[in-house]
Design an enzyme around this catalytic site. Structure first.
Site, PDB file in Angstrom:
ATOM      1  CG  ASP A   1      -9.425  -9.971  -8.434  1.00  0.00           C
ATOM      2  OD1 ASP A   1      -9.499 -10.268  -7.222  1.00  0.00           O
ATOM      3  OD2 ASP A   1     -10.322  -9.322  -9.023  1.00  0.00           O
TER       4      ASP A   1
ATOM      5  CE  LYS B   1      -3.917  -0.472   5.141  1.00  0.00           C
ATOM      6  NZ  LYS B   1      -3.454   0.563   4.189  1.00  0.00           N
TER       7      LYS B   1
ATOM      8  CD1 TRP C   1       4.079  -4.049   4.616  1.00  0.00           C
ATOM      9  CD2 TRP C   1       2.465  -5.522   5.081  1.00  0.00           C
ATOM     10  NE1 TRP C   1       3.198  -3.438   5.478  1.00  0.00           N
ATOM     11  CE2 TRP C   1       2.195  -4.305   5.773  1.00  0.00           C
ATOM     12  CE3 TRP C   1       1.578  -6.584   5.209  1.00  0.00           C
ATOM     13  CZ2 TRP C   1       1.073  -4.154   6.596  1.00  0.00           C
ATOM     14  CZ3 TRP C   1       0.456  -6.422   6.019  1.00  0.00           C
ATOM     15  CH2 TRP C   1       0.212  -5.231   6.708  1.00  0.00           C
TER      16      TRP C   1
ATOM     17  CG  ASP D   1      -1.023  -2.564   3.719  1.00  0.00           C
ATOM     18  OD1 ASP D   1      -1.811  -2.134   4.578  1.00  0.00           O
ATOM     19  OD2 ASP D   1      -0.122  -1.878   3.225  1.00  0.00           O
TER      20      ASP D   1
END
Length: 237
Positions: A126, A190, A94, A150
């Protein structure tokens, strides 16, 4: 195992080329060398997948690149985007799409290491950790006008569990967007099964002018994934 390259099988040692592609017998030999039936099926699917072959031809790091391309073609998601954050960006497909479509500043983060990509600021970390978020945003000259995600949890094979875990990641991505996205910016994440949860969908409709779900052709027919696209961030109250 996901189909987007986050866990990749690298294949047997390279041999001298004897043709333009693998014969079926070669595929079977490779499959028999796999450790279990699941791996065999995944390898066979990868070898026969036209998007995998196209990604190799066009030098994308993963077939998942075409999911973003098709979502963009359907919604105009990337139109005018200048500063983009890509959450869960390994292996970098991406990021490549954004750069090829004219994004001037792109920052990606993933728990997994990502090979360097010219023009992209990449952080292994993270997004739940403030220090990692700070390192991520250092790669942009200002707040992002597009947040992509994603992110997906490792699948367990239990549809309801996988859907809930991915929904939690989508909600984390939306939280990130609500904190850092510029007014008028866009968001894409997503989701699994029936799409965003009702609570998340309510939040999206409150925060953005337009909200829709997209199932790009590059997303395999048997996959439960969808992408929720939200355009026109209303800003923070």
């Amino acid at each position: 195992m996901t189909d987007d390259g986050k866990r990749r099988w690298k294949g047997p040692p390279k041999e001298k080329k004897q043709g333009s592609g693998r014969r079926m017998s070669e595929r079977k030999i490779i499959a028999y060398n796999a450790k279990d039936e699941s791996s065999k099926r995944w390898i066979e699917r990868q070898l026969s997948d036209p998007y995998v072959q196209l990604a190799k031809k066009e030098n994308y790091r993963a077939r998942a690149a075409y999911k973003l391309i098709e979502v963009d073609e359907k919604t105009g998601l990337l139109k005018g985007a200048k500063r983009v954050v890509d959450l869960g960006s390994a292996p970098g497909g991406w990021l490549q799409v954004c750069l090829r479509r004219g994004v001037s500043e792109i920052a990606g983060i993933d728990l997994l290491a990502i090979d360097p990509l010219p023009g992209a600021h990449i952080v292994q970390g993270d997004i739940n950790e403030p220090e990692d978020v700070a390192r991520l945003l250092e790669g942009l000259g200002g707040p992002p006008d597009l947040v992509l995600s994603d992110m997906a949890a490792n699948t367990t094979g239990h549809k309801q569990t996988d859907s809930l875990r991915t929904a939690a990641l989508a909600e984390t991505a939306l939280w990130f967007a609500s904190e850092y996205l510029v007014t008028g910016g866009n968001f894409c994440s997503k989701v699994f099964q029936g799409g965003a949860t009702q609570d998340m969908l309510n939040d999206l409709k409150r925060m953005f002018k337009t909200v829709k779900h997209v199932k790009p052709p590059a997303s395999r027919a048997g996959s439960p994934e969808l992408f929720v696209v939200a355009l026109g961030f209303r800003g923070r109250s």
